[in-house]
Write an enzyme that holds these catalytic residues in place. Structure first.
Site, PDB file in Angstrom:
ATOM      1  CB  SER A  83      75.071 -59.809  81.825  1.00 53.67           C
ATOM      2  OG  SER A  83      75.348 -59.913  83.197  1.00 53.67           O
ATOM      3  CD  GLU A 137      69.551 -61.153  82.930  1.00 52.44           C
ATOM      4  OE1 GLU A 137      69.768 -62.195  83.571  1.00 52.44           O
ATOM      5  OE2 GLU A 137      70.394 -60.248  82.810  1.00 52.44           O
ATOM      6  CG  HIS A 185      73.020 -64.408  83.863  1.00 49.99           C
ATOM      7  ND1 HIS A 185      72.282 -63.245  83.792  1.00 49.99           N
ATOM      8  CD2 HIS A 185      74.323 -64.035  83.798  1.00 49.99           C
ATOM      9  CE1 HIS A 185      73.110 -62.204  83.699  1.00 49.99           C
ATOM     10  NE2 HIS A 185      74.349 -62.667  83.701  1.00 49.99           N
TER      11      HIS A 185
END
Length: 306
Positions: free
Chosen positions: A118, A208, A278
């Site tokens: 992330s 992502e 996630h």
């Protein structure tokens, strides 16, 4: 500091072994999920590693886990201290890119495992400009919720064992090999044009994202196209784009339609729906490792280090 392309030698950190010590840092958002954070630490300890938490990890400065100076100090101390063979990031959120302003990776740095995803994309990609492989994988606040196979994959990766291939949905034909750059799309997009953008020539991108509505995904991928970056890469692997649905009642494409539109005409293999990102299984991926992407079968394979 080397921050460009043309790297000839890549280094994996030495494989971890039971008894090695790991340092916890909080380089991004303020820590809120204390229960899951402590559970993540226990996973690593149950694997036989010593885990020490940096002082200041639970500090808060607005939405950040303490001031930039404090977070830089945590990271710098963990890198410099020979006691530690790896660095575990507490959580994502936002803040990693702030640490890179004026940042210098230590000269002649001994490679250590840097583990997170992330917002940690910023640090992993910057570390990759030094030719050091990092791990795009579960944070301490997400590790305990991972299924057993995903936890074992992370453990195997840092201990130097081989990894099974991941399987998704092939969107285009062809098989390519290249250096793998897993990333959060939003964070990676904001590294373009900076000293911390790696050389992506011949790369396989693995994207992502979370909580980005389709037009924002469109805007970021269009930026990659306009910057000429997608014409340099060999393939694109797509993980989970979670909570990226358009608002009710607003005309929109679905996020999958945006991804197909912005990537489908590149003439390179694209594989979607791979198990990383996630809100679900988050398979660990080595940043900077050589990989093979098969757009026909939907297979992403990490190649052995040489």
């Amino acid at each position: 500091m080397y921050a460009g392309g043309g790297l000839r030698v890549w280094r994996y950190p030495p494989p971890l072994k039971p008894g090695d010590r790991l340092r916890v840092v909080a380089p991004s958002g303020a820590l809120r999920e204390l229960e899951s954070f402590n559970q993540g630490i226990e996973v690593w300890r149950n694997w036989g590693f010593g885990v020490d938490v940096s002082s200041g990890t639970r500090e808060q400065w607005g939405y950040l886990a303490g001031t930039d100076a404090n977070r830089q100090h945590q990271l710098g101390h963990a890198l410099a201290d020979p006691t530690y063979q790896g660095i575990l990031c507490a959580r994502g959120g936002y803040g990693g890119t702030r640490l890179l302003e004026g940042w210098q990776w230590p000269e002649a740095m001994s490679p250590k495992w840097l583990i997170g995803f992330s917002d940690i994309t910023s640090l992993l990609w910057s570390l990759g400009t030094q030719g050091i492989v990092g791990v795009h994988g579960p944070l301490l606040t997400t590790l305990a919720a991972e299924p057993e196979w995903s936890q074992q994959r992370l453990k195997n990766l840092v201990m130097g064992h081989g990894l099974p291939a991941l399987h998704g949905e092939g969107w285009s034909q062809g098989t390519v090999e290249g250096r793998l750059w897993p990333a959060n799309l939003t964070v990676a997009t904001h590294l373009l044009g900076t000293a911390h953008e790696p050389d992506l020539t011949g790369a396989i991108l693995a994207f992502e994202d979370v909580t980005e509505v389709p037009y924002r995904i469109d805007r970021m991928l269009t930026h990659w196209r306009l910057a000429g970056k997608l014409s340099q890469v060999k393939g694109v692997a797509l993980g989970r784009f979670s909570r990226c649905e358009p608002p009710d009642g607003v005309p929109s494409f679905a996020v999958a339609e945006v991804l197909r539109d912005r990537l489908g005409d590149l003439g390179i293999p694209v594989v979607a729906n791979l198990p990383f990102g996630h809100d679900g299984d988050n398979a660990a991926l080595p940043v900077g490792a050589m990989a093979r992407l098969d757009g026909s079968t939907g297979r992403l394979e990490i190649l052995p280090a040489v």
